[in-house]
Every structure is written in structure tokens, then in C-alpha cells.
Scaffold this active site. Structure first.
Site, mmCIF file in Angstrom:
data_model
loop_
_atom_site.group_PDB
_atom_site.id
_atom_site.type_symbol
_atom_site.label_atom_id
_atom_site.label_comp_id
_atom_site.label_asym_id
_atom_site.label_seq_id
_atom_site.Cartn_x
_atom_site.Cartn_y
_atom_site.Cartn_z
ATOM 1 N N ASP A 4 -13.260 17.383 7.543
ATOM 2 C CA ASP A 4 -14.095 18.007 8.577
ATOM 3 C C ASP A 4 -15.516 17.455 8.635
ATOM 4 O O ASP A 4 -16.459 18.176 8.949
ATOM 5 C CB ASP A 4 -14.135 19.545 8.377
ATOM 6 C CG ASP A 4 -12.750 20.133 8.316
ATOM 7 O OD1 ASP A 4 -11.871 19.646 9.033
ATOM 8 O OD2 ASP A 4 -12.535 21.075 7.523
ATOM 9 N N GLY A 58 -7.644 18.047 11.853
ATOM 10 C CA GLY A 58 -8.136 18.578 13.116
ATOM 11 C C GLY A 58 -9.369 17.789 13.509
ATOM 12 O O GLY A 58 -10.430 17.977 12.934
HETATM 13 P P1 IMO Z 1 -9.424 16.628 8.638
HETATM 14 O O1 IMO Z 1 -8.746 15.321 8.920
HETATM 15 C C1 IMO Z 1 -10.229 19.868 5.842
HETATM 16 C C2 IMO Z 1 -7.057 20.894 2.970
HETATM 17 C C3 IMO Z 1 -6.411 22.243 3.147
HETATM 18 C C4 IMO Z 1 -6.034 22.567 1.724
HETATM 19 C C5 IMO Z 1 -5.634 21.212 1.166
HETATM 20 C C6 IMO Z 1 -4.136 20.966 1.147
HETATM 21 O O2 IMO Z 1 -9.567 17.525 9.807
HETATM 22 O O3 IMO Z 1 -10.724 16.392 7.944
HETATM 23 P P2 IMO Z 1 -2.345 20.490 3.054
HETATM 24 O O4 IMO Z 1 -1.909 21.335 4.214
HETATM 25 O O5 IMO Z 1 -2.886 19.158 3.481
HETATM 26 O O6 IMO Z 1 -1.323 20.363 1.988
HETATM 27 O O7 IMO Z 1 -3.571 21.311 2.405
HETATM 28 O O8 IMO Z 1 -6.268 20.241 1.984
HETATM 29 N N1 IMO Z 1 -7.052 20.029 4.168
HETATM 30 C C7 IMO Z 1 -8.127 19.811 4.951
HETATM 31 N N2 IMO Z 1 -9.369 20.312 4.905
HETATM 32 N N3 IMO Z 1 -9.939 18.940 6.771
HETATM 33 C C8 IMO Z 1 -8.703 18.395 6.812
HETATM 34 O O9 IMO Z 1 -8.395 17.384 7.638
HETATM 35 C C9 IMO Z 1 -7.718 18.852 5.903
HETATM 36 N N4 IMO Z 1 -6.417 18.551 5.696
HETATM 37 C C10 IMO Z 1 -6.027 19.265 4.622
HETATM 38 O O10 IMO Z 1 -7.304 23.175 3.676
HETATM 39 O O11 IMO Z 1 -7.165 22.992 1.002
HETATM 40 MG MG MG Z 2 -10.260 19.431 9.875
#
Ligand code: IMO
Ligand code: MG
Length: 408
Positions: free
Chosen positions: A12, A39
């Protein structure tokens, strides 16, 4: 020439916006890890797009985008996303391609993911999108790749429920299939932008394991996740926010204290719109963690950094950032692997004076207030990595470049 964009924190960081911004000079945009857990938000002329699996270059009508072998792809969610894009006036047909080596998420993986996390003594707080299940099937060598949709013996092994599901998407998926390794070779002299997902601290190897995602969100993931040798990655950019956020569980040494820093936390969360694009969860917020950021710079050999959300601090008198941890009475400046140590780490904070003016209209480094420049320059000195791009708002245009990553 190619540029790799990774998240340098816990996801994020504003990767979507920066990919979209730099995509104008790319011919191809290739996403290399994760799946619908990501996201990526892009705002163009006030209109907001939330992308999960489709690479953020899609909004330019002349770009081709690719989903790499390092990804785990949920076909149902992918076609819903493509429909949303089309409903918003963006034609994608003939521009979206999927590596034949990419793995597929089956619908039942989502519930399996949720059940598994709920039964953990220490839940990770996954997004429930079936990500960990798909990657573990892959590691077990029981996964299903796009190329396998044409493998008769493999299909014969599948349950009827899975086959019926795949039947719905098979034809469309196969139309989008490419040998990405061959494309990488073919495109090697052209401008390719590699879009990372998640972040350095959520990487399966260098992140805060087990509180990580399951893919290779590190810079090296661009190589393994697309089929291009690491030697051929030209410029690696790490995107980070002026503060820290984390969604889900796991250590976060600089997290704001819920009582003593509750007001500051709510201010940063609301001003920075720190609510999950994928799950809607309120993100945990904290001070910029320079110990973690420097670690991310080192393990990913970042050539430069992109600073986002700097404008969130516009109204503050004073800003603080973490330059070390105190763990069991000792000062620590290297990021530890041990979760107990990270959980007990007390941040050592350095204070900076605020700039008390809006950065929204700022389009050059020279025009930035002195105190904002001092904050940037401290970060550069601490991490040993230059800040090449600064974002001062959500819109594509609210950005400026100090050194163009496309130029060698
Ligand atoms: P972007 O690309 C923030 C976090 C989840 C959880 C951990 C494992 O938008 O930056 P998962 O469903 O992947 O097995 O979850 O990783 N997580 C993210 N946090 N941004 C993301 O993607 C994330 N993708 C997974 O919240 O703690
Ligand atoms: Mg995200």
C-alpha cells in the site's frame, strides 16, 4: 531499458499510482507477483480505479500488459475486474496477456485460506483470497498453471467441481496465454515496466515471516516471476510512504500507540485514506521506519526511492521518524528476523520540523519548502539511496521527478 517497481514497506505504498505515472514511457507493463490480494489505486482526472490483478498500465490505450508466472491468478476475479475496466470506458481486449506458467486460484482456495487462518494460533490476517493456498499447491507441485488447461492427464485428475469452473473461463484464458519468457527476450531492447505487488517486508523470504504474503514481492521476484535474468533488470525503484502502514497482523515496531498517539494515528489514517482497497480494513499506521526501509534498500539493491504521501504531513508542526530500535536495552540498527525482538522493539525517534504549507501544487524539488527537503535528504543519507520521484497527491499529475528512472 526496463524499470522494476517494488513496494519498500508492508504494501500500500502507492505503487499503482507510480506504475501508472511511469507507464507513459513504457511499451509493456508486466506484473510479477501476488494476485487478487493486491489493491492498486490510480486516480486520473479525478476518476478512481482500484486494480487487483490487472497491471496498472492498462489505463493507457496503447500499452500491452502481462500477468507473470510469479502471480497466482483468480480467473473469476480477473474477468470481473476486466468488466469493471470496460464499464469505465477502457478497452482492454487484445492488450492483456497471461504467462502460460502462471498458477491459477480455484474458488475453493478462498475458503480454505480463511479456514486455515482462523484455525491458526496466531492468525496472519490474510486477505482471504486463496493466495497462500495457491502458492503452497505450487510449492507442493500440485498447482494448476495456465498451460495445464491443455494438459489432458492433469485435467483428468481434477474434481468435477473444478473442471466445471474452469470450463467457464478456459477459452478466454487460453486466448490471453503467452510464453512470457519468449516475450521477455523479444522485448529486451524496449521499455518494460515491472509492477510489483505487496512489499519488501511482506516478501516470503526477506519479510517478517510468517507474517508475510506467499509470493516473491522482492525485486528479484521480477526476474523469477517473468523469466528474465536478474542481470537484465536495469533500474529498481522502491516506493515508500512518508509514514508506515501495515494491514493484517505481525510486528510493526513504529506503530502508533493506540492511547498516547491515538489522535495522530486517526489523523494520518483519515488524511492518508488508509483503508484497504481489497478488504476495506483500517490500516495500522506508524512513524516512518528507516531501519526497515534501509533493510529494504539493501536486500533489493534499490537504485532509487519514490516517496509518496508526503503531503499528509503538510499541516504538522513536527514530524518524527525511526532511526533505530531499542531491544532488551540494546540499540539495534539492523532489521532483526526474530519476531519477539521485533515485537518488543521500542523505536528511537528523530524529530524534524514541519513545513506547514500545502505541497499539492509543488512540481519541482527546488520549490519544495526547506523543511520538506531536509526530511527527504535525511532519508537519502540514512538509507544511502536517492529519492528520484516525489508524490504530493493522489492524482497522476500530483507528482514530480528529480531523476528519470528511464534514463541511464
Ligand atoms: P498491495 O499490492 C498490503 C498482507 C495481508 C496479510 C498478509 C498475507 O496492495 O500493496 P495474503 O492474503 O497475501 O496471504 O495475506 O499480507 N497483504 C497486503 N498488505 N498491501 C498488499 O498488496 C497486500 N497483499 C497482502 O494483509 O497481512
Ligand atoms: Mg493494497
Amino acid at each position: 531499458m526496463n524499470v522494476v517497481i517494488i513496494g519498500a514497506q508492508w504494501g500500500d505504498e502507492g505503487k499503482g499510482k507510480i506504475v501508472d505515472y511511469l507507464a507513459k514511457d513504457a511499451k509493456y507493463v508486466v506484473r510479477y507477483s501476488g494476485g487478487p490480494n493486491a489493491g492498486h489505486t490510480i486516480v486520473v482526472d479525478g476518476k478512481q480505479f482500484a486494480l487487483h490483478q490487472v497491471p496498472s498500465g492498462i489505463l493507457y490505450s496503447d500499452k500491452k500488459v502481462f500477468l507473470g508466472a510469479g502471480m497466482v491468478i483468480d480467473p473469476e476475479a480477473l474477468f470481473e475486474e476486466l468488466k469493471m475496466i470496460k464499464d469505465n470506458g477502457v478497452d482492454w481486449e487484445g492488450r492483456v496477456f497471461i504467462s502460460d506458467r502462471a498458477h491459477l486460484i480455484l474458488p475453493r482456495y478462498r475458503q480454505m485460506d480463511k479456514d486455515r487462518d482462523a484455525s491458526r494460533k496466531r492468525p496472519i490476517g490474510t486477505t482471504g483470497r486463496g493466495i497462500g493456498i495457491a502458492y503452497s499447491e505450487k510449492a507442493h507441485r500440485d498447482g494448476l498453471r495456465l498451460a495445464d488447461l491443455d494438459w489432458t492427464e492433469k485435467l483428468a485428475d481434477l474434481e468435477k467441481e473444478d473442471l466445471d469452473y474452469l470450463d467457464k473461463y478456459k477459452e478466454q484464458l487460453l486466448q490471453m496465454r503467452v510464453d512470457l519468457t519468449q516475450k521477455m527476450w523479444e522485448f529486451r531492447k524496449e521499455n518494460i515496466l515491472f509492477e510489483g505487488a505487496q512489499g519488501a517486508m511482506l516478501d516470503i523470504d526477506s519479510g517478517t515471516y510468517p507474517y508475510v504474503s506467499s509470493g516473491a514481492s522482492c525485486a528479484a521476484g521480477a526476474a523469477t516471476g517473468c523469466g528474465i535474468g536478474p542481470h537484465n533488470l536495469d533500474h529498481i525503484l522502491g516506493v515508500f510512504k512518508a509514514y508506515e502502514t501495515r494491514v493484517g497482523n505481525g510486528p510493526m515496531p513504529t506503530e502508533f500507540n493506540a492511547t498516547s498517539e491515538g489522535e495522530l494515528c486517526q489523523y494520518v489514517r483519515d488524511t492518508g485514506r488508509e483503508y484497504g482497497v481489497t478488504t476495506g480494513r483500517a490500516r495500522r499506521c506508524g512513524y516512518l521506519d528507516l531501519v526497515a526501509l534501509r533493510y529494504a534498500c539493501r536486500v533489493n539493491s534499490l537504485d532509487s526511492l519514490v516517496l509518496t504521501h508526503l503531503d499528509i504531513y503538510d499541516a504538522m508542526d513536527q514530524i518524527e521518524a525511526c532511526v533505530g530500535y531499542e531491544i532488551n536495552g540494546k540499540i539495534v540498527t539492523d532489521f532483526p528476523a526474530n519476531i519477539d525482538q521485533l515485537n518488543s522493539a521500542k523505536p528511537i525517534l528523530q524529530k524534524f520540523s514541519g513545513w506547514k504549507t500545502s505541497l499539492k501544487e509543488c512540481r519541482s524539488y527546488k520549490k519544495m519548502p526547506k523543511n520538506a527537503r531536509a526530511y527527504v535528504e535525511f532519508i537519502e543519507a540514512f538509507t544511502g539511496t536517492p529519492v528520484s520521484i516525489i508524490s504530493v497527491g493522489y492524482d497522476r499529475d500530483e507528482t514530480f521527478i528529480r531523476k528519470n528512472p528511464w534514463k541511464k
